[in-house]
Enzyme design. Structure first.
Site, PDB file in Angstrom:
ATOM      1  N   CYS A 151      -8.789 -10.799  19.390  1.00 32.25           N
ATOM      2  CA  CYS A 151      -9.276  -9.511  19.889  1.00 32.25           C
ATOM      3  C   CYS A 151     -10.595  -9.220  19.181  1.00 32.25           C
ATOM      4  CB  CYS A 151      -8.286  -8.410  19.553  1.00 32.25           C
ATOM      5  SG  CYS A 151      -6.586  -8.867  19.948  1.00 32.25           S
ATOM      6  N   CYS A 173     -10.672  -6.918  16.065  1.00 29.90           N
ATOM      7  CA  CYS A 173      -9.574  -7.128  15.104  1.00 29.90           C
ATOM      8  C   CYS A 173      -9.920  -6.586  13.713  1.00 29.90           C
ATOM      9  CB  CYS A 173      -9.244  -8.607  14.998  1.00 29.90           C
ATOM     10  SG  CYS A 173      -7.950  -8.914  13.787  1.00 29.90           S
ATOM     11  N   ASP A 210      -6.477   5.132  10.404  1.00 30.07           N
ATOM     12  CA  ASP A 210      -6.210   4.458   9.131  1.00 30.07           C
ATOM     13  C   ASP A 210      -7.369   4.851   8.218  1.00 30.07           C
ATOM     14  OD1 ASP A 210      -4.698   2.732   7.498  1.00 30.07           O
ATOM     15  OD2 ASP A 210      -4.254   1.504   9.263  1.00 30.07           O
ATOM     16  N   ASP A 215     -10.467   0.923  13.841  1.00 30.05           N
ATOM     17  CA  ASP A 215     -10.923   0.878  12.451  1.00 30.05           C
ATOM     18  C   ASP A 215     -12.422   0.593  12.377  1.00 30.05           C
ATOM     19  OD1 ASP A 215      -8.442   1.365  11.286  1.00 30.05           O
ATOM     20  OD2 ASP A 215      -7.852  -0.743  11.472  1.00 30.05           O
ATOM     21  N   CYS A 250      -3.908 -16.574  15.664  1.00 31.73           N
ATOM     22  CA  CYS A 250      -3.375 -15.784  16.775  1.00 31.73           C
ATOM     23  C   CYS A 250      -3.485 -16.626  18.037  1.00 31.73           C
ATOM     24  CB  CYS A 250      -4.188 -14.509  16.968  1.00 31.73           C
ATOM     25  SG  CYS A 250      -4.173 -13.448  15.514  1.00 31.73           S
ATOM     26  N   ARG A 307      -8.512  -7.329  11.049  1.00 27.92           N
ATOM     27  CA  ARG A 307      -8.423  -8.409  10.054  1.00 27.92           C
ATOM     28  C   ARG A 307      -9.315  -9.588  10.427  1.00 27.92           C
ATOM     29  NH1 ARG A 307      -2.456  -7.825   9.909  1.00 27.92           N
ATOM     30  NH2 ARG A 307      -2.437  -5.830   8.842  1.00 27.92           N
ATOM     31  N   ARG A 344       7.452  -0.121   1.358  1.00 31.09           N
ATOM     32  CA  ARG A 344       7.325  -1.186   2.354  1.00 31.09           C
ATOM     33  C   ARG A 344       6.104  -2.060   2.074  1.00 31.09           C
ATOM     34  NH1 ARG A 344       6.256   3.852   3.703  1.00 31.09           N
ATOM     35  NH2 ARG A 344       4.565   4.407   5.118  1.00 31.09           N
ATOM     36  N   ARG A 369       0.817  -1.207   0.000  1.00 32.20           N
ATOM     37  CA  ARG A 369       0.000   0.000   0.000  1.00 32.20           C
ATOM     38  C   ARG A 369       0.856   1.265   0.000  1.00 32.20           C
ATOM     39  NH1 ARG A 369      -4.327   0.658   4.813  1.00 32.20           N
ATOM     40  NH2 ARG A 369      -2.429   0.659   6.023  1.00 32.20           N
ATOM     41  N   TYR A 370       2.026   1.185   0.637  1.00 28.70           N
ATOM     42  CA  TYR A 370       2.934   2.338   0.708  1.00 28.70           C
ATOM     43  C   TYR A 370       4.102   2.087  -0.242  1.00 28.70           C
ATOM     44  CZ  TYR A 370       0.418   3.214   5.080  1.00 28.70           C
ATOM     45  OH  TYR A 370      -0.554   3.440   6.021  1.00 28.70           O
ATOM     46  N   LYS A 399      -2.295   5.506   7.010  1.00 26.81           N
ATOM     47  CA  LYS A 399      -2.363   6.123   8.339  1.00 26.81           C
ATOM     48  C   LYS A 399      -2.256   7.641   8.238  1.00 26.81           C
ATOM     49  CE  LYS A 399      -0.116   2.201  10.473  1.00 26.81           C
ATOM     50  NZ  LYS A 399       0.133   1.550   9.159  1.00 26.81           N
TER      51      LYS A 399
END
Ligand code: SF4
Length: 412
Positions: free
Chosen positions: A154, A157, A355, A318, A150, A159, A141, A137-138, A362
């Site tokens: 959470c 989350c 975001d 998010d 995981c 994702r 990186r 996306r950037y 961000k």
């Protein structure tokens, strides 16, 4: 800080007592697992095997489960699985319906309510994915997703479409294709391993991945995003740290949200990583009734520094589907940042970011400190609300008069 009434003094002193208590490092203890041997308890694979994953287990361990939590847990496996390590479960206060650890871990029926502005992929990752499991996306990186699992899940989350595979996303990272893409793009200098949680991979698999990435000449910098030191500090073994230190510069971004998560076990695990020369940063998510309080946030940030972790980002939650009940407002976040800047060590301050929905990346958000700016001066406000003028001459000529504090506070 001062109080004007006796009532305010009581409130103030109990708040102070609260932060002092939260600041202390304590062990999570053994709780329901007092009969388990030390070797099992300290074995990360035992912790994973014995996670709490069903409603029946939760009801047995937590008879105080509310109807909203019971209904949420019943439906969880259609959205994001329930999983909590025994170690982390011990941090839940079963007597407190508003326990900040409980709010992050125990599903609630509100997760099934999707607000009209919420999305399944709020950061637009899937639309920036040239190869399955890679997000570019950037410019310089990439995000390298290595697993969809995981140690615990959470409830907010970002994702959740992918992790735990509850929605049938069927995530299959293709390491060869991901690495080939990185090798073919010399503009990529920074790779962030994430998921799911990369530290759930075996030492051997991680070493294999990191060495392949390190063999790419244009990769300058490696990062791992993980919540394992918090959910499963037993995983941070001396062998893991020795393996990771071969790949410097390697940074690690931890994810912790509340001072209660920073136990003696977590402090020791983070210490082992720091001793291996791994720079540690923390990413928190601003969560309603978890950390949307300036005192709690300050205590958490200061406690992170005591664990040798630099607070890196504070994320606005998010717009992930079913998370409205956990989302604090941006106004609240700005208010907290205002109460931190200048009031505690600069190193303790994360960058508060949103975001941008749909893949905008961000965007830092901050209270206003620049009140006005023109060709020859900037008018600033400090953390106490005092106004200052910073004069600058574009041609370098002497400044007349010298920069000074402005006496009329109404300018602010
Ligand atoms: S650890 Fe990270 S990826 Fe896993 S559920 Fe929590 S926020 Fe999501």
């Amino acid at each position: 800080m001062h109080s004007e009434t006796a009532q305010e003094e009581v409130v103030e002193s109990s708040a102070r007592q609260g932060s002092d208590f939260l600041k202390e490092f304590r062990s999570a203890g053994r709780g329901f697992w007092g009969n388990v041997s030390d070797s099992d308890w300290n074995d990360w694979r035992w912790q994973l095997k014995n996670r709490i994953t069903t409603l029946a287990q939760l009801q047995r361990l937590m008879p105080t489960l509310t109807p909203e939590e019971t209904a949420g847990t019943r439906l969880a496996n259609q959205k994001l699985a329930l999983a909590i390590t025994p170690y982390f479960f011990n941090l839940i206060d079963a007597a407190d319906e508003h326990c900040p650890i409980r709010a992050q871990m125990i599903p609630r029926v509100e997760e099934t309510h999707t607000a009209s502005w919420e999305m399944s992929d709020p950061c637009g990752e899937d639309s920036h994915s040239p190869v399955p499991g890679l997000v570019h996306r950037y410019p310089d990186r990439v995000l390298f997703l290595v697993t969809d699992r995981c140690a615990a899940y959470c409830r907010y989350c970002t994702r959740s479409r992918l992790v735990s595979n509850a929605t049938g996303y069927d995530f299959h990272p293709e390491f060869d294709k991901q690495i080939a893409y990185i090798a073919e793009h010399p503009e990529i200098r920074d790779v962030l391993l994430s998921g799911g949680d990369p530290l759930l991979l075996s030492d051997e698999k991680l070493e294999f991945l990191l060495s392949r990435l390190r063999a790419i000449p244009h990769i300058e910098f490696l990062r791992i995003g993980t919540r394992i030191p918090v959910f499963l500090p037993q995983r941070i073994t001396p062998a893991l740290c020795a393996m990771l230190k071969q790949f410097h510069p390697l940074f690690l971004s931890v994810h912790s949200n509340h001072p209660r998560e920073l136990t003696t076990e977590v402090r020791d695990a983070l210490g082992r990583l720091a001793d291996a020369g791994i720079p540690l940063g923390n990413q928190s998510v601003l969560l309603r009734h978890v950390n949307d309080d300036a005192e709690v946030m300050k205590t958490h940030l200061q406690k992170l520094l005591m664990c040798r972790v630099k607070p890196y980002y504070l994320y606005q939650c998010d717009l992930i589907a079913g998370s409205s009940h956990l989302r604090a407002s941006v106004r609240r976040g700005l208010d907290i940042m205002e109460q931190l800047r200048g009031h505690t060590t600069g190193y303790a301050l994360p960058t508060y970011v949103i975001d941008a929905p749909g893949g905008g990346g961000k965007v830092p958000v901050s209270p206003e400190y620049v009140l006005s700016r023109n060709a020859d001066r900037v008018v600033l406000r400090n953390y106490e609300g005092k106004i200052f003028e910073y004069a600058e001459a574009a041609d370098g000529s002497p400044l007349t008069p010298a920069p000074h504090q402005i006496e009329e506070p109404e300018l602010g």
